[in-house]
Design an enzyme around this catalytic site. Structure first.
Site, PDB file in Angstrom:
ATOM      1  N   GLY A 145       0.811  -1.326   0.320  1.00 20.01           N
ATOM      2  CA  GLY A 145       0.362  -0.130   0.244  1.00 20.01           C
ATOM      3  C   GLY A 145       0.583   1.165  -0.157  1.00 20.01           C
ATOM      4  O   GLY A 145      -0.063   2.175   0.199  1.00 20.01           O
ATOM      5  N   SER A 231       7.815  -5.719   6.225  1.00 13.10           N
ATOM      6  CA  SER A 231       6.676  -6.380   6.011  1.00 13.10           C
ATOM      7  C   SER A 231       6.259  -6.909   4.283  1.00 13.10           C
ATOM      8  O   SER A 231       7.665  -6.966   4.236  1.00 13.10           O
ATOM      9  CB  SER A 231       5.350  -5.023   6.073  1.00 13.10           C
TER      10      SER A 231
END
Length: 544
Positions: A145, A231
């Site tokens: 994102g 991540s």
């Protein structure tokens, strides 16, 4: 105790036209065409304060940092380039004024105008005096994102450490991970590979190859590139370490840092967190659903649908079972467990770790004793380990229950990192370093949360509006020094400033991890009963 003097001078104004960094303003010739950067700062972004009677002045060389924003590394992914490997960018003859960030890649169909399918661009920060300086390079992959324009990923602070910092955009969601039989047939015809579903990963590899080929003109050393990510970005790091040489040529990378990512393949969380992926069967089912949702029967029809008109209601990008990388035995050459069981394609020094309040642990958790016992029974009961679990993490009231629950998950992360390191050391002599981060940034209520270390690693507190304290500036100086040292030497303790840093040793059979944040130095990953519990639990799982 540290001084409570507040940090000042944390804001950056508009780019100046005054004193230029050494390479700012110069026209540099990339393989695609000439580019011209700008100074990264027009005034001091220093974090000033005192810590233990020592004056802190971050980015003392801020005037020397140059930045190049929005440099294309591949062609637009729109139209016929949707769901194709990144295509070569047409060269340009006039100088590209690289003073504005390029568009980010869309992660979901129809999202805001801040994104575009013409998004394969990158940004470079450098403090080099000339193109011959050969500074170490950090190649950063953002989490799901994100984009290279995000303030959290600003590279000025890391550049000030004597590192050329690069971040970039890549396709995500349906645009990055769509798999269909027709796409595989197209890949086979055009590229000789029967695969689809990993367009975002191919973007990552293309950006890395572009950096290796061009970074020298920005003062970087193409032989000292360290891939770094957090991540989902940490998964990209692990993919790069294991990428076939046809996609990431041997010698392209010199080191790797995976923040909040790679875990023991027997850890059930490995199948749902950053390193997770879909098998090809499921990816093809998801792709067929996407095709039907958009009333299309062919890829050609899908490619003609405008970005704003595409729909995706079948999944949430990055969520369990949604669009994510695919095990295609090409860009991802094998299962997670199998890759760890054999020597990596790129046997380079590796660093990995986790934060305290992530992967199950929740800061400020409210949990009753009965809820805690039920949770432990649900997780361990079918493995005949619940009695051992409650003995290893005892609680007799609600307060103790919440603390025990969080300690259990934090210890699981530490044991999992240690287990991964044990597997790594069986197949390669390249050292591996592990860490555990526990500092909570001020002014927020999530503790040492997922992503909380990034501001400190990049020494860019000036880009985030939090009530920073001198302690934070001190931690940022130390964390960024470790990361810069690793990029420079493959050893977080190795470098000109090593005498001021607590020694960080490679992970061995010793059940310890490097504590960073609110303390420094080796700490146990857990006590022996806790380690045995978590290990016994892992041993009864199917490796991912």
């Amino acid at each position: 105790m540290p001084s409570t003097t507040l940090l000042t001078g944390l804001c950056i104004g508009q780019l100046a036209t005054g004193a230029l960094a050494s390479l700012a303003g110069q026209v540099l010739l990339t393989a695609n065409g000439p580019v011209q950067g700008v100074p990264a700062f027009n005034s001091s972004p220093q974090a000033v304060g005192t810590y233990n009677n020592v004056t802190l002045a971050n980015l003392a060389n801020w005037q020397d940092v140059a930045v190049w924003k929005g440099i294309p590394y591949a062609a637009s992914t729109a139209g016929n380039n949707r769901w194709r490997p990144p295509q070569n960018r047409t060269s340009w003859n006039t100088t590209l004024k690289a003073s504005s960030f390029g568009a980010g890649c869309p992660t979901s169909p129809g999202e805001s105008a801040t994104t575009s399918e013409d998004c394969l661009n990158l940004n470079i920060w450098s403090v080099a005096n000339s193109s011959s300086d050969k500074l170490p390079v950090i190649f950063w992959t953002h989490p799901a994102g994100g984009s290279g324009a995000d303030a959290l990923f600003d590279g000025g602070g890391m550049a000030a450490q004597g590192v050329v910092f690069v971040n970039y955009n890549h396709r995500d969601g349906a645009f990055g991970w769509l798999a269909l039989p027709e796409l595989a047939e197209e890949m086979l015809a055009e590229n000789g590979v029967n695969s689809s579903g990993n367009w975002g990963m191919l973007d990552q590899y293309a950006a890395l190859r572009w950096v290796h080929a061009n970074i020298a003109i920005f003062g970087g050393d193409p032989d000292r590139i360290t891939v770094v990510g957090q991540s989902a970005g940490s998964a990209a790091v692990y993919h790069a370490v294991n990428a076939p040489h046809s996609l990431v040529p041997e010698g392209t990378i010199a080191g790797a840092i995976a923040e909040s990512g790679i875990r023991d393949p027997r850890d059930p969380l490995a199948a749902s967190l950053a390193e997770s992926y879909n098998n090809m069967t499921y990816s093809l089912q998801l792709g067929q659903s996407f095709l039907q949702q958009n009333n299309a029967t062919t890829v050609a029809e899908l490619r003609k649908i405008p970005l704003a008109s595409l729909t995706d209601t079948s999944s949430s990008p990055g969520s369990g079972g949604g669009f994510r990388p695919t095990l295609d035995y090409y860009a991802m050459p094998d299962t997670y467990a199998n890759l760890l069981a054999k020597a990596p394609s790129h046997a380079v020094p590796l660093m990995t770790g986790n934060t305290r309040d992530e992967s199950g642990a929740v800061f400020g958790l409210n949990l009753t004793l009965s809820e805690y016992e039920a949770d432990m029974l649900a997780q361990y009961g079918s493995y005949n380990l619940s009695t051992k679990a409650l003995a290893a993490y005892p609680a007799s009231n609600d307060t103790q229950a919440a603390a025990a629950y969080n300690a259990h998950w934090s210890d699981t992360s530490k044991v999992s990192s240690w287990g991964f390191a044990a597997g790594w050391r069986k197949t390669t002599a390249a050292p591996i370093y592990t860490y555990f981060w526990d500092h909570a940034p001020p002014g927020q209520d999530q503790g040492a949360h997922h992503m909380s270390e990034i501001n400190y690693v990049f020494n860019n507190l000036y880009k985030t509006d939090l009530p920073w304290q001198p302690t934070d500036a001190f931690i940022a100086q130390r964390m960024s020094a470790y990361w810069a040292n690793f990029a420079r030497t493959g050893d977080p303790s190795g470098g000109a400033n090593s005498s001021t840093l607590p020694t960080w040793v490679p992970t061995t059979n010793a059940t310890v991890v490097m504590h960073v944040g609110d303390g420094w130095g080796n700490i146990p990953i857990a006590d022996q009963a806790q380690i045995q519990l978590i290990t016994d639990y892992f041993e009864q799982q199917t490796p991912f």
